[in-house]
Design a protein around this motif. Structure first.
Motif, PDB file in Angstrom:
ATOM      1  N   SER B  56      38.653  10.042 -25.682  1.00 28.80           N
ATOM      2  CA  SER B  56      39.484  11.178 -25.278  1.00 28.80           C
ATOM      3  C   SER B  56      39.121  11.517 -23.839  1.00 28.80           C
ATOM      4  O   SER B  56      38.111  11.042 -23.312  1.00 28.80           O
ATOM      5  CB  SER B  56      39.217  12.393 -26.169  1.00 28.80           C
ATOM      6  OG  SER B  56      37.911  12.870 -25.940  1.00 28.80           O
ATOM      7  N   ILE B  57      39.928  12.361 -23.225  1.00 31.53           N
ATOM      8  CA  ILE B  57      39.652  12.743 -21.841  1.00 31.53           C
ATOM      9  C   ILE B  57      38.366  13.571 -21.786  1.00 31.53           C
ATOM     10  O   ILE B  57      37.600  13.491 -20.833  1.00 31.53           O
ATOM     11  CB  ILE B  57      40.867  13.489 -21.205  1.00 31.53           C
ATOM     12  CG1 ILE B  57      40.738  13.569 -19.689  1.00 31.53           C
ATOM     13  CG2 ILE B  57      41.092  14.852 -21.806  1.00 31.53           C
ATOM     14  CD1 ILE B  57      40.929  12.263 -18.966  1.00 31.53           C
ATOM     15  N   ARG B  58      38.092  14.314 -22.855  1.00 29.55           N
ATOM     16  CA  ARG B  58      36.850  15.078 -22.910  1.00 29.55           C
ATOM     17  C   ARG B  58      35.641  14.141 -22.922  1.00 29.55           C
ATOM     18  O   ARG B  58      34.606  14.426 -22.315  1.00 29.55           O
ATOM     19  CB  ARG B  58      36.842  15.956 -24.161  1.00 29.55           C
ATOM     20  CG  ARG B  58      35.772  17.005 -24.140  1.00 29.55           C
ATOM     21  CD  ARG B  58      35.704  17.755 -25.444  1.00 29.55           C
ATOM     22  NE  ARG B  58      34.870  18.932 -25.345  1.00 29.55           N
ATOM     23  CZ  ARG B  58      34.463  19.631 -26.385  1.00 29.55           C
ATOM     24  NH1 ARG B  58      34.841  19.278 -27.596  1.00 29.55           N
ATOM     25  NH2 ARG B  58      33.696  20.689 -26.221  1.00 29.55           N
ATOM     26  N   GLY B  59      35.808  13.024 -23.625  1.00 30.92           N
ATOM     27  CA  GLY B  59      34.741  12.018 -23.675  1.00 30.92           C
ATOM     28  C   GLY B  59      34.469  11.434 -22.298  1.00 30.92           C
ATOM     29  O   GLY B  59      33.333  11.139 -21.946  1.00 30.92           O
ATOM     30  N   LYS B  61      34.866  13.093 -19.511  1.00 29.89           N
ATOM     31  CA  LYS B  61      34.173  14.158 -18.787  1.00 29.89           C
ATOM     32  C   LYS B  61      32.673  14.122 -19.089  1.00 29.89           C
ATOM     33  O   LYS B  61      31.849  14.344 -18.224  1.00 29.89           O
ATOM     34  CB  LYS B  61      34.760  15.510 -19.220  1.00 29.89           C
ATOM     35  CG  LYS B  61      34.318  16.704 -18.402  1.00 29.89           C
ATOM     36  CD  LYS B  61      35.163  17.920 -18.770  1.00 29.89           C
ATOM     37  CE  LYS B  61      34.936  19.090 -17.853  1.00 29.89           C
ATOM     38  NZ  LYS B  61      33.679  19.795 -18.106  1.00 29.89           N
ATOM     39  N   LYS B  62      32.348  13.817 -20.346  1.00 28.39           N
ATOM     40  CA  LYS B  62      30.940  13.817 -20.770  1.00 28.39           C
ATOM     41  C   LYS B  62      30.272  12.468 -20.578  1.00 28.39           C
ATOM     42  O   LYS B  62      29.104  12.313 -20.904  1.00 28.39           O
ATOM     43  CB  LYS B  62      30.865  14.189 -22.266  1.00 28.39           C
ATOM     44  CG  LYS B  62      31.252  15.618 -22.592  1.00 28.39           C
ATOM     45  CD  LYS B  62      30.847  15.911 -24.040  1.00 28.39           C
ATOM     46  CE  LYS B  62      31.979  16.514 -24.840  1.00 28.39           C
ATOM     47  NZ  LYS B  62      31.797  16.480 -26.278  1.00 28.39           N
ATOM     48  N   ILE B  68      36.571  13.245 -14.237  1.00 27.45           N
ATOM     49  CA  ILE B  68      37.998  13.128 -14.546  1.00 27.45           C
ATOM     50  C   ILE B  68      38.828  12.842 -13.291  1.00 27.45           C
ATOM     51  O   ILE B  68      39.748  12.031 -13.315  1.00 27.45           O
ATOM     52  CB  ILE B  68      38.494  14.390 -15.289  1.00 27.45           C
ATOM     53  CG1 ILE B  68      37.817  14.455 -16.664  1.00 27.45           C
ATOM     54  CG2 ILE B  68      40.005  14.385 -15.442  1.00 27.45           C
ATOM     55  CD1 ILE B  68      38.158  15.675 -17.473  1.00 27.45           C
ATOM     56  N   LEU B  80      43.798   6.837 -19.303  1.00 23.00           N
ATOM     57  CA  LEU B  80      43.168   6.321 -20.528  1.00 23.00           C
ATOM     58  C   LEU B  80      43.981   5.159 -21.110  1.00 23.00           C
ATOM     59  O   LEU B  80      43.427   4.183 -21.613  1.00 23.00           O
ATOM     60  CB  LEU B  80      43.012   7.462 -21.557  1.00 23.00           C
ATOM     61  CG  LEU B  80      41.904   7.308 -22.595  1.00 23.00           C
ATOM     62  CD1 LEU B  80      40.566   6.981 -21.953  1.00 23.00           C
ATOM     63  CD2 LEU B  80      41.793   8.555 -23.450  1.00 23.00           C
ATOM     64  N   ILE B  96      44.345  14.329 -27.332  1.00 26.60           N
ATOM     65  CA  ILE B  96      43.564  14.932 -26.265  1.00 26.60           C
ATOM     66  C   ILE B  96      42.646  13.864 -25.701  1.00 26.60           C
ATOM     67  O   ILE B  96      42.107  13.943 -24.698  1.00 26.60           O
ATOM     68  CB  ILE B  96      42.743  16.165 -26.725  1.00 26.60           C
ATOM     69  CG1 ILE B  96      42.234  15.946 -28.133  1.00 26.60           C
ATOM     70  CG2 ILE B  96      43.575  17.418 -26.641  1.00 26.60           C
ATOM     71  CD1 ILE B  96      41.369  17.030 -28.678  1.00 26.60           C
TER      72      ILE B  96
END
Lengths: 158, 96
Positions: B56-59, B61-62, B68, B80, B96
């Motif tokens: 995911s895009i959150r992944g 970021k982390k 991003i 992605l 997401i």
């Protein structure tokens, strides 16, 4: 899958309930992930989602929401909104959905423009320092319309 | 590309057919020429996929590999979707 003809999505977020804020955010992020431009205009109660002090304290609407499947009077009891919100946040975390503040960072980093509505900012007596640092500016609705610079731009009111 | 099976969206259907040359060809079709940073991301995505972790895009970021903004710069037009295609792994199903 055929390529979308949509080039740009403009969202107007006018509500501060979690379900509406996430709907707008997920659609805006989804657009960016598909290579579609996205911008969000926060107006009226939607401004709560970009106020530093309020954005992590948004609630689910338990009153006047038939999908809660509980009598309206129960939904109005003290603590009910907080409880429903807590339950929903738990489910969202399981799906790796970011909290509001982090989601705003992701949107901004993804190139999604974030605008506050000038009229609503004045009405609620807000100042720029009350709003998130990632905000791109304060616009009139006319300014926001002028962001629709290309063909195949869609505008959505949430 | 000969000897490589792709699905209708252009994703490899069999990872064993993936190679750096295949990745470069898919990248070129998307008007990307791969730099060291691209390869780092490809490696990260493949590892995540092998560990059966959802992307995911959150992944991103982390991830600690890329932020991003850089991700969007490196893989313009749907980062992605394009990066997973280059990495030879399936298109992420997350919203997401």
């Amino acid at each position: 899958m055929p390529k979308s003809n949509v080039k740009k999505m403009l969202f107007i977020l006018s509500k501060a309930t979690i379900e509406n804020v996430y709907a707008a955010f997920i659609m805006a992020n989804g657009a960016r992930m598909e290579g579609i431009e996205a911008e969000i205009f926060f107006t009226f109660f939607g401004l709560e989602a970009i106020q530093k002090k309020k954005l992590e304290h948004l609630h689910v609407a338990t009153v006047g929401n038939p999908a809660m499947h509980m009598p309206t009077m129960l939904g109005g009891l003290p603590g009910m909104e907080a409880l429903a919100t807590k339950m929903m946040k738990k489910e969202m975390e399981k799906l790796d959905m970011p909290p509001i503040g982090e989601f705003l960072e992701i949107l901004s980093d993804s190139g999604c423009k974030l605008w506050a509505c000038k009229l609503a900012v004045e009405m609620f007596h807000l100042e720029e320092k009350d709003l998130i640092d990632d905000l791109d500016g304060i616009l009139t609705i006319g300014d926001f319309y002028s962001r629709a610079t290309e063909d195949n731009t869609q505008m959505l009111f949430v | 590309m000969d000897n490589v099976n792709l699905n209708e969206e252009g994703y490899l259907t069999d990872f064993s057919q993936w190679s750096k040359e295949v990745a470069e060809k898919i990248a070129a079709e998307n008007e990307i020429s791969l730099t060291d940073k691209h390869w780092e991301v490809v490696d990260f995505l493949q590892k995540k996929h092998n560990n059966e972790e959802a992307l995911s895009i959150r992944g991103i970021k982390k991830s600690g590999v890329i932020n991003i903004k850089e991700f969007y710069d490196l893989f313009p037009g749907g980062p992605l979707k394009i990066s997973t295609k280059i990495a030879g792994i399936p298109k992420p199903k997350s919203c997401i």
